[in-house]
Design a protein around this motif. Structure first.
Motif, PDB file in Angstrom:
ATOM      1  N   LEU A   1      -6.301  -2.527   7.634  1.00 48.96           N
ATOM      2  CA  LEU A   1      -5.870  -1.499   8.581  1.00 48.96           C
ATOM      3  C   LEU A   1      -5.759  -0.153   7.892  1.00 48.96           C
ATOM      4  O   LEU A   1      -5.062   0.013   6.901  1.00 48.96           O
ATOM      5  CB  LEU A   1      -4.522  -1.874   9.219  1.00 48.96           C
TER       6      LEU A   1
ATOM      7  N   LYS B   1      -4.270   2.411   8.653  1.00 50.44           N
ATOM      8  CA  LYS B   1      -2.970   3.077   8.721  1.00 50.44           C
ATOM      9  C   LYS B   1      -2.212   2.974   7.395  1.00 50.44           C
ATOM     10  O   LYS B   1      -1.345   3.793   7.118  1.00 50.44           O
ATOM     11  CB  LYS B   1      -2.112   2.449   9.818  1.00 50.44           C
TER      12      LYS B   1
ATOM     13  N   THR C   1      -6.432  -6.218  16.992  1.00 49.26           N
ATOM     14  CA  THR C   1      -6.660  -6.004  18.415  1.00 49.26           C
ATOM     15  C   THR C   1      -8.145  -5.798  18.667  1.00 49.26           C
ATOM     16  O   THR C   1      -8.925  -5.567  17.736  1.00 49.26           O
ATOM     17  CB  THR C   1      -5.887  -4.775  18.919  1.00 49.26           C
TER      18      THR C   1
ATOM     19  N   LYS D   1      -9.682  -3.273  20.005  1.00 45.09           N
ATOM     20  CA  LYS D   1     -10.136  -1.944  19.617  1.00 45.09           C
ATOM     21  C   LYS D   1     -10.171  -1.784  18.100  1.00 45.09           C
ATOM     22  O   LYS D   1     -11.016  -1.059  17.574  1.00 45.09           O
ATOM     23  CB  LYS D   1      -9.256  -0.875  20.265  1.00 45.09           C
ATOM     24  N   GLU D   2      -9.288  -2.470  17.387  1.00 41.07           N
ATOM     25  CA  GLU D   2      -9.353  -2.460  15.924  1.00 41.07           C
ATOM     26  C   GLU D   2     -10.610  -3.187  15.447  1.00 41.07           C
ATOM     27  O   GLU D   2     -11.261  -2.759  14.486  1.00 41.07           O
ATOM     28  CB  GLU D   2      -8.099  -3.092  15.333  1.00 41.07           C
TER      29      GLU D   2
ATOM     30  N   THR E   1     -13.534  -0.874  15.996  1.00 39.81           N
ATOM     31  CA  THR E   1     -13.555   0.177  14.974  1.00 39.81           C
ATOM     32  C   THR E   1     -14.101  -0.360  13.657  1.00 39.81           C
ATOM     33  O   THR E   1     -14.963   0.267  13.018  1.00 39.81           O
ATOM     34  CB  THR E   1     -12.142   0.742  14.762  1.00 39.81           C
ATOM     35  N   GLU E   2     -13.620  -1.524  13.235  1.00 39.78           N
ATOM     36  CA  GLU E   2     -14.077  -2.103  11.976  1.00 39.78           C
ATOM     37  C   GLU E   2     -15.568  -2.422  12.031  1.00 39.78           C
ATOM     38  O   GLU E   2     -16.314  -2.134  11.084  1.00 39.78           O
ATOM     39  CB  GLU E   2     -13.283  -3.364  11.671  1.00 39.78           C
TER      40      GLU E   2
ATOM     41  N   SER F   1     -12.330   3.686  21.953  1.00 41.93           N
ATOM     42  CA  SER F   1     -11.688   2.865  20.922  1.00 41.93           C
ATOM     43  C   SER F   1     -11.533   3.639  19.630  1.00 41.93           C
ATOM     44  O   SER F   1     -10.471   3.632  18.993  1.00 41.93           O
ATOM     45  CB  SER F   1     -12.502   1.590  20.681  1.00 41.93           C
TER      46      SER F   1
ATOM     47  N   GLN G   1      -8.887   6.453  19.875  1.00 39.18           N
ATOM     48  CA  GLN G   1      -7.506   5.967  19.834  1.00 39.18           C
ATOM     49  C   GLN G   1      -7.127   5.456  18.449  1.00 39.18           C
ATOM     50  O   GLN G   1      -5.972   5.594  18.031  1.00 39.18           O
ATOM     51  CB  GLN G   1      -7.319   4.859  20.881  1.00 39.18           C
ATOM     52  N   GLN G   2      -8.083   4.859  17.737  1.00 40.40           N
ATOM     53  CA  GLN G   2      -7.774   4.278  16.429  1.00 40.40           C
ATOM     54  C   GLN G   2      -7.848   5.286  15.289  1.00 40.40           C
ATOM     55  O   GLN G   2      -7.114   5.171  14.312  1.00 40.40           O
ATOM     56  CB  GLN G   2      -8.738   3.117  16.133  1.00 40.40           C
ATOM     57  N   THR G   3      -8.745   6.264  15.409  1.00 36.76           N
ATOM     58  CA  THR G   3      -8.988   7.172  14.287  1.00 36.76           C
ATOM     59  C   THR G   3      -8.805   8.639  14.628  1.00 36.76           C
ATOM     60  O   THR G   3      -8.808   9.488  13.726  1.00 36.76           O
ATOM     61  CB  THR G   3     -10.427   6.997  13.739  1.00 36.76           C
TER      62      THR G   3
END
Length: 306
Positions: A134, A136, A201, A203-204, A207-208, A241, A244-246
């Motif tokens: 993650l 974050k 999740t 959306k994670e 993203t990955e 996605s 929201q994530q990045t």
């Protein structure tokens, strides 16, 4: 030139401005690189001098702070890493050192993409780097006792890099690097067991997966629709996605990845502007020049001369 040789060549160009601070440089077959820097030995006052440009490598990178502190931007989010801190930068992430203290000392361990694949190939049900997935939380600060133990694991990696007469050097190096990651993962997960859910999740996951695709295809695929189709989702959902994530859309990610590749190629002085335009799949040099100037504020020719 193989992908991993390109990665190491890019890194060498990237670190050229820091060469005067270099105190150790050890490598194994363009797969594993260990370097140490010590800025404290030099009387300098400008904390931003010699700072390399933003870069993205198809490699897993660790930066451990031995003294002082450093500010590093990872995908445009800045993190301050103090002494006894370790920061990890996953493949496809854009990173840049933005500031460092006069007494800054650090080590860097870089693992090529192919070595990482070999590293985890024989690991059955344990995802060794799940604690690093993650964005974050890309770093952790360890206690002096923890850092001393991690340093012993790291020194074992260095010993294996230097053990060039060992017939099974790569195999024992894989084992030793895995032990280092497990030691670090143990400390990190105990400290941060409440930070993560065990499952990403949707959306994670998107993203990955997008970042992995971007790392592979950014040079030849510039359209959001290509990545969305590969992920079996709509371009709108992909951009939502990522936003929201990045905090950045898919098109911004693609543009930034292209700029990182372009700057690295231009600064290497191995390629002409036309060759860079061709390698990045632009229809012609003029189109590439307009794209580059829009995002860099100057032409590719002017950038090469800096």
């Amino acid at each position: 030139m193989t992908d991993k040789k390109i990665v190491f060549s890019q890194l060498q160009d990237h670190l050229e401005s820091l060469r005067e601070w270099l105190v150790a440089y050890e490598t194994f077959q363009d797969d594993v690189l260990y370097v140490e820097f010590d800025r404290s030995r030099f009387r300098t006052t400008d904390s931003k001098e010699n700072i390399p440009a933003p870069s993205r490598f198809d490699a897993l990178m660790f930066l451990g702070v031995l003294g002082g502190d450093v500010q590093v931007s990872v995908d445009y989010v800045t993190h301050r890493v103090p002494a006894n801190g370790i920061l990890w930068i996953m493949p496809a992430y854009i990173s840049q050192v933005t500031n460092l203290s006069p007494d800054f000392r650090c080590w860097i361990l870089l693992l090529s993409g192919s070595f990482v694949n070999d590293l985890f190939h024989s690991t059955a049900n344990i995802n060794i780097v799940s604690f690093m997935r993650l964005k974050k939380h890309p770093f952790s600060v360890f206690s002096p006792d923890e850092y001393r133990l991690l340093n012993r694991s790291l020194q074992a990696v260095r010993d294996r890099i230097l053990q060039q007469t060992h017939i099974f050097q790569k195999e024992v190096l894989i084992h030793t690097v895995r032990n280092f990651l497990l030691d670090m993962g143990n400390f990190f997960m105990v400290k941060n067991e409440n930070l993560f859910s065990p499952v990403l999740t949707r959306k994670e996951e998107v993203t990955e997966s997008f970042l992995k695709l971007l790392s592979t295809h950014c040079k030849d695929q510039h359209e959001v629709s290509f990545y969305a189709e590969k992920l079996c989702i709509t371009p709108q959902y992909l951009s939502l996605s990522l936003k929201q994530q990045t905090g950045r859309s898919a098109s911004q990610w693609i543009q930034d990845a292209l700029m990182v590749e372009a700057k690295g190629m231009l600064k290497s002085h191995r390629f002409s502007v036309q060759e860079v335009a061709d390698m990045l799949n632009f229809p012609d040099q003029s189109t590439f020049g307009k794209f580059f100037k829009k995002h860099a504020g100057l032409s590719p020719v002017a950038f090469k001369k800096l």
